[in-house]
Design a protein around this motif. Structure first.
Motif, PDB file in Angstrom:
ATOM      1  N   LYS A  33      19.152  -6.722  17.444  1.00  0.00           N
ATOM      2  CA  LYS A  33      17.730  -6.893  17.730  1.00  0.00           C
ATOM      3  C   LYS A  33      17.003  -5.549  17.782  1.00  0.00           C
ATOM      4  N   ARG A  34      17.751  -4.454  17.823  1.00  0.00           N
ATOM      5  CA  ARG A  34      17.139  -3.131  17.804  1.00  0.00           C
ATOM      6  C   ARG A  34      16.896  -2.639  16.392  1.00  0.00           C
ATOM      7  N   PHE A  35      17.521  -3.267  15.405  1.00  0.00           N
ATOM      8  CA  PHE A  35      17.367  -2.826  14.015  1.00  0.00           C
ATOM      9  C   PHE A  35      17.082  -4.046  13.134  1.00  0.00           C
ATOM     10  N   ILE A  36      15.940  -4.663  13.347  1.00  0.00           N
ATOM     11  CA  ILE A  36      15.521  -5.806  12.542  1.00  0.00           C
ATOM     12  C   ILE A  36      14.999  -5.294  11.199  1.00  0.00           C
ATOM     13  N   THR A  37      15.394  -5.969  10.131  1.00  0.00           N
ATOM     14  CA  THR A  37      14.958  -5.559   8.791  1.00  0.00           C
ATOM     15  C   THR A  37      13.433  -5.574   8.705  1.00  0.00           C
ATOM     16  N   LYS A  38      12.881  -4.511   8.159  1.00  0.00           N
ATOM     17  CA  LYS A  38      11.431  -4.392   8.058  1.00  0.00           C
ATOM     18  C   LYS A  38      11.075  -3.682   6.753  1.00  0.00           C
ATOM     19  N   VAL A  39       9.857  -3.945   6.286  1.00  0.00           N
ATOM     20  CA  VAL A  39       9.351  -3.326   5.065  1.00  0.00           C
ATOM     21  C   VAL A  39       7.942  -2.824   5.335  1.00  0.00           C
ATOM     22  N   MET A  40       7.652  -1.602   4.894  1.00  0.00           N
ATOM     23  CA  MET A  40       6.302  -1.072   5.029  1.00  0.00           C
ATOM     24  C   MET A  40       5.482  -1.431   3.786  1.00  0.00           C
ATOM     25  N   PHE A  41       4.265  -1.898   4.038  1.00  0.00           N
ATOM     26  CA  PHE A  41       3.331  -2.237   2.970  1.00  0.00           C
ATOM     27  C   PHE A  41       2.112  -1.329   3.067  1.00  0.00           C
ATOM     28  N   MET A  42       1.604  -0.942   1.919  1.00  0.00           N
ATOM     29  CA  MET A  42       0.302  -0.287   1.842  1.00  0.00           C
ATOM     30  C   MET A  42      -0.696  -1.340   1.368  1.00  0.00           C
ATOM     31  N   ALA A  43      -1.752  -1.535   2.125  1.00  0.00           N
ATOM     32  CA  ALA A  43      -2.785  -2.513   1.773  1.00  0.00           C
ATOM     33  C   ALA A  43      -4.047  -1.783   1.358  1.00  0.00           C
ATOM     34  N   ALA A  44      -4.769  -2.359   0.416  1.00  0.00           N
ATOM     35  CA  ALA A  44      -6.048  -1.812  -0.048  1.00  0.00           C
ATOM     36  C   ALA A  44      -7.042  -2.957  -0.175  1.00  0.00           C
ATOM     37  N   VAL A  45      -8.161  -2.850   0.529  1.00  0.00           N
ATOM     38  CA  VAL A  45      -9.187  -3.891   0.499  1.00  0.00           C
ATOM     39  C   VAL A  45     -10.563  -3.231   0.430  1.00  0.00           C
ATOM     40  N   SER A  46     -11.516  -3.976  -0.087  1.00  0.00           N
ATOM     41  CA  SER A  46     -12.900  -3.561  -0.101  1.00  0.00           C
ATOM     42  C   SER A  46     -13.750  -4.746   0.329  1.00  0.00           C
ATOM     43  N   ARG A  47     -15.043  -4.517   0.490  1.00  0.00           N
ATOM     44  CA  ARG A  47     -15.893  -5.609   0.945  1.00  0.00           C
ATOM     45  C   ARG A  47     -16.139  -6.591  -0.195  1.00  0.00           C
ATOM     46  N   PRO A  48     -16.004  -7.894   0.056  1.00  0.00           N
ATOM     47  CA  PRO A  48     -16.270  -8.882  -0.993  1.00  0.00           C
ATOM     48  C   PRO A  48     -17.709  -8.786  -1.488  1.00  0.00           C
ATOM     49  N   LEU A  49     -17.882  -9.143  -2.749  1.00  0.00           N
ATOM     50  CA  LEU A  49     -19.195  -9.087  -3.381  1.00  0.00           C
ATOM     51  C   LEU A  49     -19.595 -10.487  -3.805  1.00  0.00           C
ATOM     52  N   CYS A  50     -20.769 -10.936  -3.324  1.00  0.00           N
ATOM     53  CA  CYS A  50     -21.258 -12.280  -3.616  1.00  0.00           C
ATOM     54  C   CYS A  50     -22.462 -12.209  -4.545  1.00  0.00           C
ATOM     55  N   GLY A  51     -22.618 -13.246  -5.359  1.00  0.00           N
ATOM     56  CA  GLY A  51     -23.751 -13.338  -6.249  1.00  0.00           C
ATOM     57  C   GLY A  51     -24.967 -13.902  -5.544  1.00  0.00           C
ATOM     58  N   PRO A  52     -26.103 -14.018  -6.252  1.00  0.00           N
ATOM     59  CA  PRO A  52     -27.339 -14.517  -5.639  1.00  0.00           C
ATOM     60  C   PRO A  52     -27.203 -15.927  -5.071  1.00  0.00           C
ATOM     61  N   ASP A  53     -26.342 -16.761  -5.678  1.00  0.00           N
ATOM     62  CA  ASP A  53     -26.182 -18.138  -5.220  1.00  0.00           C
ATOM     63  C   ASP A  53     -25.024 -18.303  -4.255  1.00  0.00           C
ATOM     64  N   GLY A  54     -24.447 -17.197  -3.790  1.00  0.00           N
ATOM     65  CA  GLY A  54     -23.354 -17.274  -2.828  1.00  0.00           C
ATOM     66  C   GLY A  54     -21.972 -17.328  -3.437  1.00  0.00           C
ATOM     67  N   GLU A  55     -21.867 -17.345  -4.773  1.00  0.00           N
ATOM     68  CA  GLU A  55     -20.550 -17.402  -5.397  1.00  0.00           C
ATOM     69  C   GLU A  55     -19.843 -16.058  -5.247  1.00  0.00           C
ATOM     70  N   ILE A  56     -18.518 -16.107  -5.130  1.00  0.00           N
ATOM     71  CA  ILE A  56     -17.718 -14.898  -4.941  1.00  0.00           C
ATOM     72  C   ILE A  56     -17.509 -14.222  -6.298  1.00  0.00           C
ATOM     73  N   ILE A  57     -18.075 -13.040  -6.459  1.00  0.00           N
ATOM     74  CA  ILE A  57     -17.884 -12.253  -7.682  1.00  0.00           C
ATOM     75  C   ILE A  57     -16.612 -11.418  -7.582  1.00  0.00           C
ATOM     76  N   PHE A  58     -16.358 -10.892  -6.396  1.00  0.00           N
ATOM     77  CA  PHE A  58     -15.185 -10.039  -6.161  1.00  0.00           C
ATOM     78  C   PHE A  58     -14.704 -10.317  -4.747  1.00  0.00           C
ATOM     79  N   ASP A  59     -13.441 -10.733  -4.606  1.00  0.00           N
ATOM     80  CA  ASP A  59     -12.937 -11.150  -3.291  1.00  0.00           C
ATOM     81  C   ASP A  59     -12.569  -9.989  -2.386  1.00  0.00           C
ATOM     82  N   GLY A  60     -12.575  -8.746  -2.895  1.00  0.00           N
ATOM     83  CA  GLY A  60     -12.291  -7.583  -2.062  1.00  0.00           C
ATOM     84  C   GLY A  60     -10.819  -7.318  -1.826  1.00  0.00           C
TER      85      GLY A  60
END
Length: 434
Positions: free
Chosen positions: A183-210
């Motif tokens: 329990k002191r050495f549980i298998t783990k993996v490091m992840f690098m995450a990259a996100v940006s702010r979602p971009l919506c169109g004039p009618d509310g549709e998702i152009i870019f989910d971020g």
């Protein structure tokens, strides 16, 4: 597809038109124009929503709205139709852009050079144009940047299982079996995450989910000995335990940057700021070699470092990692490949609306940081975003008091607080008249 074009003028063009237009228009006829702002349309939509019952608008409500707001009845009907569609899709009722009434031409006095550097998507509404120009100062308030060209990156360890967990069982059910070497050495993996702010169109549709991507720090190695599960030499996925600057730079240049270029909206600004924390494996905020290698294909990348001891200034630490973790904990993993699959699935399951909400919380935290003069001993503001989404709609940008910004600038310019950091506050000083 219908496209509405609104012309804008810089200072020189405005002076030329004023000189050419003198003596014209007297005795002539000019077609009447009508342009409702987003705020006005939202007021009309809320007026109609209050009169609706179970999603049905009573007879005469459109005429009543037309009389109250001095608009045509069909304009009120169009606003209600858009509102009803947003409700059916489970989205907040939010009106954007101008009402399509008479054809018209607005004249805006803008900095022509700065305006030409903006993408087409950033010019879709007057509010977006204002947010991309210099900070808007109106009625003693400033607007935060919309943050659509800022990419937040950060690392997190994801574990195969937890040291302790709780399950609810019926009296005749057995306790679930879990095995782990230690329990002191549980298998783990490091992840690098990259996100940006979602971009919506004039009618509310998702152009870019971020959601740009998750990038695990793993390697493929052959098994050194045979076991009951696989023979010797079988290729296995192993986590990289030592993450140094070389590994981080390789991930940034060979994985994150190409993924940003591949997923970035075609009409969005290609001047992108990548925000990171100050851990040692990260590159320096001003790294000319990185910028020259990354800034190709029409993109311009810049690294910026968030303030020390300020995890709330990164949307991943602020709440998005926690949301991924909650989903990942509900999935069972018996190998590193299972863990990778579970984390990727959890990342994809989160909606763009969840990510956008964290960006809204980020702006409220920035105000709290200003109030505390840069300290982090504050509570994350509770915004009641569910209520906002049902009533007014979630804001794109929060406002901050001009007096608070001026007070913070004066505090930063004091000799005891000037630590020689590389953050440039000249532009904000200039906009506020210093």
């Amino acid at each position: 597809m219908e496209l509405e074009v609104v012309r804008v003028l810089d200072h020189e063009q405005e002076q030329q038109e004023q000189g050419q237009g003198q003596g014209q228009g007297q005795g002539g006829w000019q077609r009447p124009t009508l342009a409702l702002t987003s705020q006005q349309k939202n007021l009309i939509a809320q007026f109609l929503l209050q009169r609706s019952k179970a999603g049905v608008l009573p007879r005469g409500s459109s005429a009543e709205a037309a009389k109250r707001f001095n608009i045509h009845k069909r304009t009120a009907e169009r606003i209600w139709h858009i509102s009803k569609q947003q409700i059916d899709r489970g989205e907040p009722v939010m009106m954007q852009g101008k009402a399509k009434c008479y054809q018209h031409k607005d004249k805006l006095i803008l900095d022509g050079d700065k305006f030409r550097n903006m993408s087409m998507l950033e010019r879709s509404t007057i509010r977006k144009v204002a947010s991309k120009m210099e900070p808007t100062l109106a009625e003693g308030k400033l607007l935060y940047h919309s943050m659509h060209n800022i990419v937040h990156i950060d690392e997190k360890w994801f574990y195969m299982t937890k040291t302790s967990d709780r399950y609810y069982l019926l009296p005749d059910e057995d306790v679930p079996y879990r095995s782990c070497k230690s329990k002191r050495f549980i298998t783990k993996v490091m992840f690098m995450a990259a996100v940006s702010r979602p971009l919506c169109g004039p009618d509310g549709e998702i152009i870019f989910d971020g959601k740009i991507g998750l990038f695990p720090f793993t390697e493929q190695v052959p098994a050194q000995r045979s076991s009951k599960n696989r023979p010797k030499g079988t290729i296995e996925t192993k986590p990289i335990q030592s993450i140094n600057k070389e590994v981080m730079t390789t991930c940034l240049l060979n994985q994150i940057i190409p993924t940003i270029k591949a997923k970035w909206p075609a009409n969005a600004s290609k001047k992108i700021f990548i925000q990171q924390d100050n851990v040692k494996p990260h590159l320096r905020a001003v790294d000319q070699q990185f910028e020259s290698l990354a800034s190709t294909d029409g993109f311009e990348f810049h690294l910026i470092s968030q303030p020390p001891n300020s995890p709330d200034t990164n949307v991943l630490d602020l709440g998005y990692f926690r949301a991924i973790q909650l989903l990942q904990d509900d999935k069972q993993a018996t190998s590193v490949d299972d863990l990778l699959r579970n984390v990727f699935t959890s990342f994809e399951e989160l909606s763009p609306q969840t990510l956008n909400r964290v960006f809204i919380t980020l702006q409220s935290c920035l105000t709290a940081i200003l109030e505390m003069h840069g300290k982090n001993d504050y509570k994350i503001p509770h915004l009641n975003k569910d209520r906002l989404q049902r009533t007014e709609g979630l804001p794109l940008q929060f406002q901050v008091e001009e007096g608070l910004v001026r007070e913070s600038l004066e505090y930063l310019k004091m000799p005891e607080n000037n630590t020689g950091d590389t953050y440039d506050i000249w532009l904000l000083n200039h906009d506020l008249g210093y």
